[in-house]
Design a protein around this motif. Structure first.
Motif, PDB file in Angstrom:
ATOM      1  N   TYR A 115      -0.808 -28.257 -30.761  1.00  0.00           N
ATOM      2  CA  TYR A 115       0.821 -27.912 -30.707  1.00  0.00           C
ATOM      3  C   TYR A 115       1.181 -27.405 -31.858  1.00  0.00           C
ATOM      4  CZ  TYR A 115       0.817 -30.701 -26.186  1.00  0.00           C
ATOM      5  OH  TYR A 115       0.699 -30.957 -24.747  1.00  0.00           O
ATOM      6  N   GLY A 116       0.375 -27.571 -33.079  1.00  0.00           N
ATOM      7  CA  GLY A 116       0.712 -27.226 -34.455  1.00  0.00           C
ATOM      8  C   GLY A 116       1.178 -25.735 -34.702  1.00  0.00           C
ATOM      9  N   HIS A 117       0.254 -24.843 -33.685  1.00  0.00           N
ATOM     10  CA  HIS A 117       0.677 -23.230 -34.320  1.00  0.00           C
ATOM     11  C   HIS A 117       1.818 -22.844 -33.243  1.00  0.00           C
ATOM     12  CE1 HIS A 117      -1.554 -23.234 -30.272  1.00  0.00           C
ATOM     13  NE2 HIS A 117      -1.204 -21.979 -30.106  1.00  0.00           N
ATOM     14  N   SER A 118       2.120 -21.381 -33.784  1.00  0.00           N
ATOM     15  CA  SER A 118       3.034 -21.005 -33.132  1.00  0.00           C
ATOM     16  C   SER A 118       2.582 -20.207 -31.692  1.00  0.00           C
ATOM     17  CB  SER A 118       3.281 -19.645 -33.990  1.00  0.00           C
ATOM     18  OG  SER A 118       4.101 -18.574 -33.343  1.00  0.00           O
ATOM     19  N   ARG A 119       3.272 -20.725 -30.676  1.00  0.00           N
ATOM     20  CA  ARG A 119       2.575 -20.224 -29.265  1.00  0.00           C
ATOM     21  C   ARG A 119       2.989 -18.524 -29.134  1.00  0.00           C
ATOM     22  NH1 ARG A 119       6.336 -23.237 -25.854  1.00  0.00           N
ATOM     23  NH2 ARG A 119       7.357 -21.246 -25.481  1.00  0.00           N
ATOM     24  N   SER A 120       3.891 -18.299 -29.965  1.00  0.00           N
ATOM     25  CA  SER A 120       4.089 -16.701 -29.744  1.00  0.00           C
ATOM     26  C   SER A 120       3.099 -15.972 -30.413  1.00  0.00           C
ATOM     27  CB  SER A 120       5.694 -16.444 -30.211  1.00  0.00           C
ATOM     28  OG  SER A 120       6.535 -17.159 -29.353  1.00  0.00           O
ATOM     29  N   GLY A 121       2.326 -16.623 -31.221  1.00  0.00           N
ATOM     30  CA  GLY A 121       1.319 -15.695 -31.970  1.00  0.00           C
ATOM     31  C   GLY A 121       1.833 -15.733 -33.403  1.00  0.00           C
ATOM     32  N   THR A 122       1.025 -15.067 -34.310  1.00  0.00           N
ATOM     33  CA  THR A 122       1.318 -14.688 -35.585  1.00  0.00           C
ATOM     34  C   THR A 122       1.088 -13.181 -35.825  1.00  0.00           C
ATOM     35  OG1 THR A 122      -0.914 -15.083 -36.445  1.00  0.00           O
ATOM     36  CG2 THR A 122       0.535 -17.065 -36.393  1.00  0.00           C
ATOM     37  N   PRO A 123       1.518 -12.629 -36.798  1.00  0.00           N
ATOM     38  CA  PRO A 123       1.186 -11.234 -37.299  1.00  0.00           C
ATOM     39  C   PRO A 123      -0.363 -10.925 -37.154  1.00  0.00           C
ATOM     40  CG  PRO A 123       3.012 -11.696 -38.704  1.00  0.00           C
ATOM     41  CD  PRO A 123       2.446 -13.145 -37.854  1.00  0.00           C
ATOM     42  N   ALA A 124      -1.008 -11.685 -37.744  1.00  0.00           N
ATOM     43  CA  ALA A 124      -2.513 -11.496 -37.905  1.00  0.00           C
ATOM     44  C   ALA A 124      -3.162 -11.962 -36.465  1.00  0.00           C
ATOM     45  CB  ALA A 124      -3.038 -12.701 -39.185  1.00  0.00           C
ATOM     46  N   SER A 125      -2.880 -13.144 -35.863  1.00  0.00           N
ATOM     47  CA  SER A 125      -3.566 -13.509 -34.738  1.00  0.00           C
ATOM     48  C   SER A 125      -3.366 -12.498 -33.667  1.00  0.00           C
ATOM     49  CB  SER A 125      -3.143 -14.732 -34.383  1.00  0.00           C
ATOM     50  OG  SER A 125      -1.911 -15.007 -33.811  1.00  0.00           O
ATOM     51  N   LEU A 126      -2.155 -12.117 -33.240  1.00  0.00           N
ATOM     52  CA  LEU A 126      -1.993 -10.979 -32.228  1.00  0.00           C
ATOM     53  C   LEU A 126      -2.890  -9.728 -32.388  1.00  0.00           C
ATOM     54  CD1 LEU A 126       2.034 -11.297 -32.102  1.00  0.00           C
ATOM     55  CD2 LEU A 126       0.342 -12.123 -30.254  1.00  0.00           C
ATOM     56  N   ARG A 179       4.630 -27.535 -37.676  1.00  0.00           N
ATOM     57  CA  ARG A 179       3.316 -27.560 -38.259  1.00  0.00           C
ATOM     58  C   ARG A 179       3.179 -28.758 -39.100  1.00  0.00           C
ATOM     59  NH1 ARG A 179      -1.594 -25.337 -37.053  1.00  0.00           N
ATOM     60  NH2 ARG A 179      -1.691 -23.252 -37.335  1.00  0.00           N
ATOM     61  N   GLY A 180       4.264 -29.140 -39.494  1.00  0.00           N
ATOM     62  CA  GLY A 180       4.359 -30.606 -40.338  1.00  0.00           C
ATOM     63  C   GLY A 180       4.056 -31.660 -39.417  1.00  0.00           C
ATOM     64  N   VAL A 181       4.503 -31.844 -38.155  1.00  0.00           N
ATOM     65  CA  VAL A 181       4.294 -32.783 -37.177  1.00  0.00           C
ATOM     66  C   VAL A 181       2.885 -32.873 -36.594  1.00  0.00           C
ATOM     67  CG1 VAL A 181       5.178 -33.454 -34.861  1.00  0.00           C
ATOM     68  CG2 VAL A 181       6.949 -32.951 -36.664  1.00  0.00           C
ATOM     69  N   PHE A 182       2.454 -31.743 -36.049  1.00  0.00           N
ATOM     70  CA  PHE A 182       1.147 -31.621 -35.240  1.00  0.00           C
ATOM     71  C   PHE A 182       0.088 -31.159 -36.148  1.00  0.00           C
ATOM     72  CE2 PHE A 182       4.473 -30.761 -31.778  1.00  0.00           C
ATOM     73  CZ  PHE A 182       4.091 -32.106 -31.385  1.00  0.00           C
ATOM     74  N   GLY A 183       0.186 -30.667 -37.385  1.00  0.00           N
ATOM     75  CA  GLY A 183      -0.861 -30.477 -38.266  1.00  0.00           C
ATOM     76  C   GLY A 183      -1.560 -29.307 -37.707  1.00  0.00           C
ATOM     77  N   ASP A 184      -3.080 -29.500 -37.838  1.00  0.00           N
ATOM     78  CA  ASP A 184      -3.899 -28.611 -37.168  1.00  0.00           C
ATOM     79  C   ASP A 184      -4.287 -28.992 -35.739  1.00  0.00           C
ATOM     80  OD1 ASP A 184      -5.445 -30.815 -37.515  1.00  0.00           O
ATOM     81  OD2 ASP A 184      -6.883 -29.951 -38.912  1.00  0.00           O
ATOM     82  N   ASP A 208       1.200 -18.503 -44.391  1.00  0.00           N
ATOM     83  CA  ASP A 208      -0.014 -17.988 -43.526  1.00  0.00           C
ATOM     84  C   ASP A 208       0.244 -18.879 -42.533  1.00  0.00           C
ATOM     85  OD1 ASP A 208      -2.118 -17.733 -41.996  1.00  0.00           O
ATOM     86  OD2 ASP A 208      -3.899 -18.094 -43.684  1.00  0.00           O
ATOM     87  N   LEU A 209       0.731 -18.409 -41.134  1.00  0.00           N
ATOM     88  CA  LEU A 209       1.203 -19.181 -40.069  1.00  0.00           C
ATOM     89  C   LEU A 209      -0.037 -19.488 -39.422  1.00  0.00           C
ATOM     90  CD1 LEU A 209       4.305 -17.264 -38.629  1.00  0.00           C
ATOM     91  CD2 LEU A 209       4.184 -19.287 -40.248  1.00  0.00           C
ATOM     92  N   ASP A 210      -1.308 -19.019 -39.585  1.00  0.00           N
ATOM     93  CA  ASP A 210      -2.519 -19.676 -38.796  1.00  0.00           C
ATOM     94  C   ASP A 210      -3.137 -20.863 -39.494  1.00  0.00           C
ATOM     95  OD1 ASP A 210      -2.886 -17.633 -36.812  1.00  0.00           O
ATOM     96  OD2 ASP A 210      -3.051 -15.959 -38.278  1.00  0.00           O
ATOM     97  N   GLY A 264      -0.013 -22.760 -24.049  1.00  0.00           N
ATOM     98  CA  GLY A 264      -0.264 -22.346 -25.320  1.00  0.00           C
ATOM     99  C   GLY A 264      -1.334 -23.142 -26.038  1.00  0.00           C
ATOM    100  N   GLU A 265      -1.371 -24.306 -25.884  1.00  0.00           N
ATOM    101  CA  GLU A 265      -2.123 -25.480 -26.430  1.00  0.00           C
ATOM    102  C   GLU A 265      -3.666 -25.125 -26.230  1.00  0.00           C
ATOM    103  OE1 GLU A 265      -2.087 -26.906 -22.058  1.00  0.00           O
ATOM    104  OE2 GLU A 265      -0.862 -26.056 -23.517  1.00  0.00           O
ATOM    105  N   MET A 266      -3.887 -24.109 -25.275  1.00  0.00           N
ATOM    106  CA  MET A 266      -5.349 -23.731 -25.037  1.00  0.00           C
ATOM    107  C   MET A 266      -5.799 -22.698 -26.060  1.00  0.00           C
ATOM    108  SD  MET A 266      -6.465 -25.978 -23.188  1.00  0.00           S
ATOM    109  CE  MET A 266      -7.882 -25.261 -22.581  1.00  0.00           C
ATOM    110  N   ASP A 267      -4.866 -21.964 -26.959  1.00  0.00           N
ATOM    111  CA  ASP A 267      -5.154 -20.685 -27.632  1.00  0.00           C
ATOM    112  C   ASP A 267      -6.478 -21.139 -28.678  1.00  0.00           C
ATOM    113  OD1 ASP A 267      -2.918 -19.351 -26.657  1.00  0.00           O
ATOM    114  OD2 ASP A 267      -1.716 -19.732 -28.418  1.00  0.00           O
TER     115      ASP A 267
END
Length: 498
Positions: free
Chosen positions: A201-212, A193-198, A483-485, A83-86
């Protein structure tokens, strides 16, 4: 005597016997049963053969462990990226790509692939995590060649049909909607998100409503071409198989898999700039409970103190009897369960503690949770407590190796992270060697107040003011507009207006 009288007499005899047994058992329980549990037994001695590692001419690494007691073999084809390659704006792409591998390949439809696996006596499973993606199956030894041929088809020749992508996207969106409705899950995503920021590893590996909704078949095909190549893959075989057989079967199904001329894409930077405060309240009006999460950056998997971190997590919240559950659930009844996890990865890792509680008690749970992190660094762990937690770890590890699939997962993790494969048999000794002083130093270095991110999701009308009064630098955001993205969890124009 009538039949009914016979029944009555039999019932009377049984009742009398039960009465005597009950009386005897009552007397025995008072006299013979101890009031305290026995001390932990000595750690078991594990005898796990050292894995064999070979590399084919095309760069495919073949790792095997022989366990000949049953005619079973688990085969897992692992890709050393996940998922880090998204790409930016395409969270969930690696997960969707892995999911689609078994949904059509080499001229077979998804039902035909499932039927082929079932005919072999197994089931194909495919998924993408952080730092790895993979497909696996467990079959009897005589069917292994056919199973590897099927594995090669789905990994090397996936169809990525539009209708299957649409179906997978819809299912992923449904799953995500359910996840985001759970306060603790949403809090965990925000804490990452707080730990990894941008960072990667910061994003949702399962996706977001917008990204999917943005991910296309072209995106899936591109990621597959980039990552799914023999010089980025590991074939793990565990069970009734010798190293020579493993190499022969690997060549038969994967030997003609050509590595592209282009170099392998580098893994992105794990962490980045964070725009979130140390304490974040996410308001979910009407939520029945609040999810409380505290998170820290963890050292990478290759860190020398991996086993110290493992034991520290066992003390903090790795089991029912660990400190978080003891303080939050057992002593005070504030949650059905409080726990922690230690997730070291390639570039960095994540420490995370979580509990779900009544909205009015959220502030108290935050205080208790932070107190347990702090206590780990301020006071040495007692000998009895440490022995019990180590015994739990040893037992869990032994159970994880009981099946060929469990053994494949453990060996696969070592191989993906480049850890010495002989560590498969050293785990218990390494755990037993951890000292209270090491745990205390580890906690001081990695689990202190600095760098800690606390997120509480729930009906903020019941706890938000109290939390923000105690943490003036904190912030509150409405769940409905997250905005999870974005690394700030807010839309760009809103984040820029602050």
């Amino acid at each position: 005597m009538s039949r009914s009288m016979h029944r009555l007499a039999l019932v009377a005899l049984i009742a009398a016997g039960l009465g005597v047994a009950s009386a005897n058992s009552t007397a025995a329980s008072a006299a013979d049963f101890p009031s305290t549990p026995p001390p932990p037994a000595a750690a078991p001695r594990l005898h796990v053969p050292t894995p064999s590692s070979q590399t084919l001419a095309n760069g495919l690494r073949v790792v095997s462990v022989r366990r000949a007691d049953l005619p079973l073999v688990t085969a897992r084809l692992l890709i050393r990226r996940g998922g880090e390659m998204d790409p930016a704006g395409e969270a969930g792409l690696a997960s969707l790509t892995a999911n689609l591998l078994t949904k059509g390949a080499a001229g077979k439809t998804a039902p035909q692939i499932a039927a082929a696996a079932e005919a072999l006596g197994g089931t194909l499973d495919a998924s993408a995590g952080w730092d790895e993606s993979g497909v696996g199956i467990t079959v009897t030894t005589p069917r292994l060649g056919e199973a590897l041929a099927l594995l090669a088809d789905v990994v090397r020749r996936p169809a990525f049909a539009e209708d299957e992508l649409s179906r997978a996207r819809t299912q992923a969106l449904d799953d995500l909607q359910l996840m985001l409705s759970r306060p603790t899950t949403l809090a965990s995503l925000a804490a990452a998100r707080g730990v990894f920021g941008d960072g990667a590893y910061g994003h949702s590996r399962s996706g977001t409503p917008a990204s999917l909704k943005r991910i296309t078949r072209t995106d899936v095909e591109q990621l597959h071409r980039t990552l799914y190549r023999p010089d980025n893959a590991i074939l793990v075989l565990t069970g009734d198989i010798t190293p020579a057989q493993a190499a022969e079967l690997a060549r038969a199904s994967f030997g003609d898999w050509q590595a592209p001329a282009t170099p392998l894409a580098a893994a992105p930077v794990a962490g980045g700039r964070t725009a979130l405060p140390d304490l974040l309240v996410i308001d979910q009006p009407g939520a029945g409970q609040a999810g409380v999460v505290a998170a820290h950056t963890a050292p990478p998997r290759g860190d020398a103190d991996f086993y110290v971190g493992t034991v520290a997590n066992a003390v903090l919240g790795g089991s029912y009897s660990a400190r978080l559950n003891e303080e939050i659930r057992i002593k005070r009844g504030l949650s059905y369960g409080a726990s922690s996890s230690f997730d070291p990865r390639r570039g960095s890792g994540l420490w995370l503690a979580a509990a779900q509680t009544k909205n009015p008690s959220a502030t108290q749970v935050v205080t208790l949770m932070q107190g347990e992190f702090d206590r780990l660094g301020s006071t040495p762990v007692g000998a009895d407590e440490l022995a019990a937690r180590k015994a739990t770890l040893a037992g869990e590890y032994g159970r994880s190796l009981e099946t060929t699939s469990g053994l494949a997962r453990q060996v696969g993790e070592l191989a993906v992270y480049g850890v010495d494969l002989a560590d498969i048999g050293r785990y218990i000794d390494r755990v037993q060697a951890v000292t209270p002083a090491q745990i205390q130093r580890y906690a001081q270095a990695h689990l202190g107040e600095s760098g800690r991110h606390v997120v509480v999701v729930g009906d903020a009308a019941q706890f938000g003011a109290a939390l923000l009064k105690a943490h003036p630098q904190g912030r509150q955001l409405p769940a409905k507009s997250l905005d999870l993205d974005d690394a700030s969890l807010q839309a760009t124009e809103v984040a820029g207006a602050r």
